[in-house]
Scaffold this motif. Structure first.
Motif, PDB file in Angstrom:
ATOM      1  N   TYR A  75       0.839  -1.197   0.000  1.00  0.00           N
ATOM      2  CA  TYR A  75       0.000   0.000   0.000  1.00  0.00           C
ATOM      3  C   TYR A  75       0.880   1.254   0.000  1.00  0.00           C
ATOM      4  N   TYR A  76       1.885   1.287   0.858  1.00  0.00           N
ATOM      5  CA  TYR A  76       2.796   2.432   0.877  1.00  0.00           C
ATOM      6  C   TYR A  76       3.534   2.567  -0.448  1.00  0.00           C
ATOM      7  N   ALA A  77       3.933   1.431  -1.020  1.00  0.00           N
ATOM      8  CA  ALA A  77       4.603   1.463  -2.317  1.00  0.00           C
ATOM      9  C   ALA A  77       3.687   2.078  -3.371  1.00  0.00           C
TER      10      ALA A  77
ATOM     11  N   GLU B 196       1.269  16.858  -2.299  1.00  0.00           N
ATOM     12  CA  GLU B 196       1.187  15.396  -2.405  1.00  0.00           C
ATOM     13  C   GLU B 196       2.067  14.718  -1.361  1.00  0.00           C
ATOM     14  N   TYR B 197       3.284  15.216  -1.188  1.00  0.00           N
ATOM     15  CA  TYR B 197       4.166  14.626  -0.175  1.00  0.00           C
ATOM     16  C   TYR B 197       3.565  14.766   1.222  1.00  0.00           C
TER      17      TYR B 197
ATOM     18  N   MET C 149      -0.562   9.810   5.489  1.00  0.00           N
ATOM     19  CA  MET C 149      -1.145   8.491   5.232  1.00  0.00           C
ATOM     20  C   MET C 149      -0.204   7.329   5.553  1.00  0.00           C
ATOM     21  N   ILE C 150       1.095   7.598   5.567  1.00  0.00           N
ATOM     22  CA  ILE C 150       2.091   6.539   5.776  1.00  0.00           C
ATOM     23  C   ILE C 150       2.539   6.536   7.228  1.00  0.00           C
TER      24      ILE C 150
ATOM     25  N   ILE D 145      10.154   6.520   6.170  1.00  0.00           N
ATOM     26  CA  ILE D 145       9.611   7.116   4.956  1.00  0.00           C
ATOM     27  C   ILE D 145       9.200   8.559   5.219  1.00  0.00           C
ATOM     28  N   LYS D 146       8.573   8.808   6.356  1.00  0.00           N
ATOM     29  CA  LYS D 146       8.156  10.175   6.697  1.00  0.00           C
ATOM     30  C   LYS D 146       9.354  11.129   6.706  1.00  0.00           C
ATOM     31  N   LYS D 147      10.468  10.690   7.299  1.00  0.00           N
ATOM     32  CA  LYS D 147      11.676  11.525   7.343  1.00  0.00           C
ATOM     33  C   LYS D 147      12.196  11.824   5.944  1.00  0.00           C
TER      34      LYS D 147
END
Length: 183
Positions: free
Chosen positions: A30-32, A136-137, A143-144, A149-151
């Motif tokens: 999902y994250y991908a 978008e980011y 959402m993530i 990934i957030k960093k």
């Protein structure tokens, strides 16, 4: 990225802070799929690269400064593309040149690029593109639920903000106007 291109990551075309290590907490398709839109969706690094290179082809005829600006910003965007491809692979995805939700899973196409007609129009379009990318980011950061990934996404946003400032400086210099400046 080899040392020949590090100048783009620590120079005037990007934020001076270090990039976090490229890792994830574990596979997550999902994250991908969310990152596929940042990678090669309608509003994506792949779109930015192609738009900025197209603008570069015209700007280099106007001034060396404008030509170099768009060329070097596109190189930073290529680094972002590489980071996203690495994240997508680590999450178990396949970084083909396609978006997910923004393109209904279809391949990227040239209609995503804002071509523009004049120097001023193109620079304004480039600023708009950076703001849409940040939006978008930020949506994907929300959402993530993976701190790594957030960093990384927050670090990429810092570069996008540098690009907004650089494009606004060029817009003022070559068009005599300001447009959507950062607070």
């Amino acid at each position: 990225m080899d040392n020949n291109h590090k100048e783009h990551l620590k120079g005037i075309y990007s934020d001076p802070s270090d990039y976090p290590q490229i890792k994830v907490t574990g596979p997550n398709l999902y994250y991908a799929s969310l990152l596929m839109d940042d990678y090669a969706g309608a509003v994506s690094e792949f779109t930015a690269i192609n738009q900025y290179l197209y603008h570069h082809f015209f700007f280099e005829e106007i001034s060396e400064y404008l030509g170099k600006l768009l060329e070097n910003v596109s190189i930073v965007e290529m680094w972002h593309l590489e980071i996203l491809a690495d994240l997508i692979k680590k999450l178990g995805g396949n970084p083909i040149i396609a978006g997910s939700y923004s393109t209904y899973g279809t391949f990227w196409n040239g209609s995503f690029v804002y071509y523009g007609m004049t120097t001023c129009d193109r620079l304004k379009g480039d600023i708009d593109s950076e703001y849409r990318a940040i939006e978008e980011y930020e949506k994907h950061i929300f959402m993530i639920n993976d701190p790594y990934i957030k960093k990384i996404l927050k670090r990429i946003i810092l570069d996008e903000k540098v690009h907004i400032k650089l494009f606004n400086q060029a817009l003022l210099k070559y068009c005599g106007i300001t447009y959507k400046q950062l607070p």
